[in-house]
Write a protein that holds these residues in place. Structure first.
Motif, PDB file in Angstrom:
ATOM      1  N   GLU A 162       0.772  -1.069  -0.065  1.00 13.56           N
ATOM      2  CA  GLU A 162       0.025   0.140   0.152  1.00 13.56           C
ATOM      3  C   GLU A 162       0.800   1.235   0.074  1.00 13.56           C
ATOM      4  OE1 GLU A 162      -2.204  -0.502   3.480  1.00 13.56           O
ATOM      5  OE2 GLU A 162      -3.370  -2.071   2.446  1.00 13.56           O
ATOM      6  N   GLY A 163       2.310   1.041  -0.050  1.00 16.16           N
ATOM      7  CA  GLY A 163       3.091   2.139  -0.059  1.00 16.16           C
ATOM      8  C   GLY A 163       3.597   2.619   1.124  1.00 16.16           C
ATOM      9  N   VAL A 164       3.258   2.103   2.208  1.00 15.38           N
ATOM     10  CA  VAL A 164       3.755   2.328   3.662  1.00 15.38           C
ATOM     11  C   VAL A 164       5.318   2.074   3.714  1.00 15.38           C
ATOM     12  CG1 VAL A 164       3.343   2.230   5.967  1.00 15.38           C
ATOM     13  CG2 VAL A 164       1.262   2.331   4.450  1.00 15.38           C
ATOM     14  N   ASP A 165       5.958   2.736   4.199  1.00 14.12           N
ATOM     15  CA  ASP A 165       7.392   2.499   4.469  1.00 14.12           C
ATOM     16  C   ASP A 165       7.726   1.502   5.515  1.00 14.12           C
ATOM     17  OD1 ASP A 165      10.184   2.554   4.758  1.00 14.12           O
ATOM     18  OD2 ASP A 165      10.041   4.710   5.778  1.00 14.12           O
ATOM     19  N   VAL A 166       7.452   0.576   5.448  1.00 13.63           N
ATOM     20  CA  VAL A 166       7.469  -0.492   6.801  1.00 13.63           C
ATOM     21  C   VAL A 166       8.753  -1.309   6.630  1.00 13.63           C
ATOM     22  CG1 VAL A 166       6.308  -2.466   5.708  1.00 13.63           C
ATOM     23  CG2 VAL A 166       6.088  -2.041   8.094  1.00 13.63           C
ATOM     24  N   ILE A 167       9.333  -1.510   7.710  1.00 13.32           N
ATOM     25  CA  ILE A 167      10.459  -2.404   7.810  1.00 13.32           C
ATOM     26  C   ILE A 167      10.273  -3.766   8.527  1.00 13.32           C
ATOM     27  CG2 ILE A 167      12.818  -2.715   8.416  1.00 13.32           C
ATOM     28  CD1 ILE A 167      13.380   0.255   8.132  1.00 13.32           C
ATOM     29  N   GLY A 168      10.558  -4.787   7.843  1.00 15.79           N
ATOM     30  CA  GLY A 168       9.648  -6.348   8.361  1.00 15.79           C
ATOM     31  C   GLY A 168      10.871  -7.021   8.950  1.00 15.79           C
ATOM     32  N   PHE A 169      10.817  -7.160  10.344  1.00 15.18           N
ATOM     33  CA  PHE A 169      11.672  -8.104  10.981  1.00 15.18           C
ATOM     34  C   PHE A 169      10.901  -9.352  11.270  1.00 15.18           C
ATOM     35  CE2 PHE A 169      13.954  -4.260  12.448  1.00 15.18           C
ATOM     36  CZ  PHE A 169      14.921  -4.512  11.711  1.00 15.18           C
ATOM     37  N   GLY A 170       9.814  -9.376  10.552  1.00 11.11           N
ATOM     38  CA  GLY A 170       8.874 -10.584  11.201  1.00 11.11           C
ATOM     39  C   GLY A 170       9.143 -11.992  10.677  1.00 11.11           C
ATOM     40  N   ALA A 171       8.707 -12.559   9.391  1.00 10.70           N
ATOM     41  CA  ALA A 171       9.064 -13.738   9.143  1.00 10.70           C
ATOM     42  C   ALA A 171      10.511 -14.150   8.959  1.00 10.70           C
ATOM     43  CB  ALA A 171       8.192 -14.168   7.886  1.00 10.70           C
ATOM     44  N   GLY A 172      10.592 -15.522   9.250  1.00 12.71           N
ATOM     45  CA  GLY A 172      11.959 -16.003   8.929  1.00 12.71           C
ATOM     46  C   GLY A 172      12.003 -16.396   7.325  1.00 12.71           C
ATOM     47  N   GLU A 173      12.446 -15.642   6.795  1.00 11.75           N
ATOM     48  CA  GLU A 173      12.538 -15.864   5.043  1.00 11.75           C
ATOM     49  C   GLU A 173      13.616 -15.358   4.751  1.00 11.75           C
ATOM     50  OE1 GLU A 173       9.403 -16.105   2.174  1.00 11.75           O
ATOM     51  OE2 GLU A 173       9.319 -14.179   2.797  1.00 11.75           O
ATOM     52  N   PRO A 174      14.583 -16.047   4.162  1.00 10.61           N
ATOM     53  CA  PRO A 174      15.705 -15.413   3.467  1.00 10.61           C
ATOM     54  C   PRO A 174      15.322 -14.320   2.349  1.00 10.61           C
ATOM     55  CG  PRO A 174      16.033 -17.943   3.490  1.00 10.61           C
ATOM     56  CD  PRO A 174      14.788 -17.553   4.171  1.00 10.61           C
ATOM     57  N   ASP A 175      16.055 -13.027   2.364  1.00 12.36           N
ATOM     58  CA  ASP A 175      15.747 -12.476   1.497  1.00 12.36           C
ATOM     59  C   ASP A 175      16.509 -12.402   0.171  1.00 12.36           C
ATOM     60  OD1 ASP A 175      18.079 -11.517   3.142  1.00 12.36           O
ATOM     61  OD2 ASP A 175      18.241  -9.701   2.222  1.00 12.36           O
ATOM     62  N   TYR A 228       6.211   3.554  14.367  1.00  9.45           N
ATOM     63  CA  TYR A 228       7.407   3.496  13.813  1.00  9.45           C
ATOM     64  C   TYR A 228       7.481   2.591  12.428  1.00  9.45           C
ATOM     65  CZ  TYR A 228       9.571   6.390  17.324  1.00  9.45           C
ATOM     66  OH  TYR A 228       9.747   7.502  18.204  1.00  9.45           O
ATOM     67  N   ARG A 229       6.541   1.899  12.300  1.00 12.02           N
ATOM     68  CA  ARG A 229       6.475   1.106  11.080  1.00 12.02           C
ATOM     69  C   ARG A 229       7.738  -0.138  10.880  1.00 12.02           C
ATOM     70  NH1 ARG A 229       6.493   5.946  10.271  1.00 12.02           N
ATOM     71  NH2 ARG A 229       8.535   6.189   8.814  1.00 12.02           N
ATOM     72  N   VAL A 230       7.753  -0.616  12.281  1.00 12.48           N
ATOM     73  CA  VAL A 230       8.709  -1.732  12.153  1.00 12.48           C
ATOM     74  C   VAL A 230       7.822  -2.875  12.701  1.00 12.48           C
ATOM     75  CG1 VAL A 230      10.805  -2.554  13.350  1.00 12.48           C
ATOM     76  CG2 VAL A 230      10.666  -0.057  12.546  1.00 12.48           C
TER      77      VAL A 230
END
Ligand code: PMP
Ligand code: GLU
Length: 397
Positions: free
Chosen positions: A28-41, A355-357
């Motif tokens: 949706e265009g929100v500048d969120v930083i995800g430390f959520g799922a355990g998934e290699p980037d 803080y969108r984290v």
């Protein structure tokens, strides 16, 4: 209309829920930083993707045997020999739609209603729910942070009952990064043999270990423990293949046949194309695994150093996987812009909102005072996300 008690008795996977929320906000265009799922980037390595494309082009698009194609089973046997010094035959291997399905098959195959499974806590979110889905009872044993979250024979003894059927061993562990030594595994193995228990050894993070750590499969400690152990592994983490959905088990042939029967009705075979990709992953060059591990290692050191300098947080050094399981107990009870942080669920919600984290609160891992951060994201994201986390914590009163 009625929903079953079984379905009502489980929660959604909190890791997947948070990841989906972060991904949706991003879309949706929100500048969120995800430390959520355990998934290699990382992207899946190219030679693996090429193998999948070749499979499509060659028309490898039909049903396969339910428990996987013989070539892939052969490659899995070879991997066990190469990496773990374990000898299995193809009849002992079942390939599934991710290690998650492997675990679901296991509990369906070994539990009757009311049978108990010992799960060291903190645990990966899906173990207790998968046990419940198979009408079993999860017995979650709290292992203390000061003891390195270690499951010991003394702890096991306290929780053994006539209904205990199995012990889950997850080394390296999600979420704590704990890695068992040979001596510690020997003690658990001796206990399992003495009390006639299965060991479910989830080794999905075996390739992601740091410094001088060494991964040992409990099944490799002797013939007797090998017979009681169901080794679970998969390609999701080591080869950056989370979306392909390929996991596998190695166990005694009778149990493998039982799991194959279950899977033949539940889902049939895992995706034919993904099986060819997994074959390329396991039998192709392994350099890509080491390259990704080194990147994870650098991120781990950086993130750990930063977290341990922040107010209210502390985290021991994880030896494996790609998570920091952070004690945030001291942040609880404090105030953020007029709102009390009652628990880490609240903390995670406020952090995402203001803080969108995205981080995962510890409740789903059986450790409500903790939060989990996955560092399987770029250094740039880690650095910016930790800046935000630090700013958030400095606001607390
Ligand atoms: N076990 C553990 C400990 C995990 O963290 C995961 C990650 N989801 C799995 C099993 C399942 O992995 P997958 O289904 O992607 O193979
Ligand atoms: N295992 C990963 C995690 O713990 C992926 C999400 C899941 O399967 O629960 O975040």
């Amino acid at each position: 209309m009625k929903i079953s008690r079984r379905a009502l008795g489980i929660s959604s996977s909190p890791t997947l829920t948070i990841d989906a929320r972060a991904k949706q906000l991003k879309s949706e265009g929100v500048d969120v930083i995800g430390f959520g799922a355990g998934e290699p980037d990382f992207d899946t390595p190219e030679h693996i993707r090429d193998a999948a494309m070749a499979a499509i082009r060659e028309g490898f698009t039909r049903y396969t045997p339910a428990g996987g194609i013989p070539e892939l089973k052969e490659a899995v046997c070879h991997k066990f020999k190469r990496d773990n010094n374990l000898r299995y035959s193809k009849a002992q291997i079942v390939v599934s739609n991710g290690a998650k399905q492997s675990l679901a098959n296991i509990f369906m195959a070994i539990l009757d209603a009311g049978d108990e499974v010992i799960i060291p806590t903190p645990y990966w979110v899906s173990y207790p729910e998968l046990v419940k889905l198979a009408d079993g009872i999860p017995v979650c044993i709290e292992a203390a942070e000061k003891d390195g979250y270690m499951l010991t024979a003394a702890l096991l003894k306290k929780h053994l009952s006539p209904r205990t059927r199995a012990i889950v061993v997850n080394s390296p562990s999600n979420p704590t990064g704990l890695l068992y030594t040979q001596e510690e595994l020997f003690a658990i193995a001796a206990y399992a043999i003495k009390n006639n228990l299965w060991i479910i050894s989830d080794e999905i993070y075996e390739k992601l270990i740091y410094d001088d750590a060494e991964h040992i499969s409990i099944a490799s400690l002797g013939e007797e423990i090998k017979k009681r152990t169901i080794v679970v592994n998969g390609v999701s983490k080591a080869y950056a293949m989370t979306g392909w959905r390929i996991g596998y088990t190695a166990s005694e042939p009778e149990l493998a046949a039982a799991m194959d029967r279950i899977q033949s009705h539940a889902t049939s075979n895992p995706n034919s194309i993904a099986q060819k990709a997994a074959l390329a992953a396991l039998s192709g060059p392994q350099q890509c695994v080491e390259e990704m591990r080194q990147v994870f290692s650098g991120r781990r050191s950086y993130a750990l150093g930063r977290i341990n300098k922040m107010p209210y947080l502390s985290c021991g050094t994880p030896e494996g996987a790609f998570y920091l399981f952070v004690n945030a107990g001291q942040a609880c009870g404090r105030n953020f812009r007029g709102t009390t942080i009652t628990d880490t669920d609240k903390l995670a919600a406020l952090l995402l909102e203001h803080y969108r984290v995205a981080i995962v609160p510890g409740r789903g891992f059986g450790a409500p005072e903790y939060v989990r951060l996955s560092y399987a994201t770029s250094m740039e994201n880690i650095s910016a996300g930790l800046d935000r986390l630090e700013d958030f914590l400095r606001e607390l009163q």
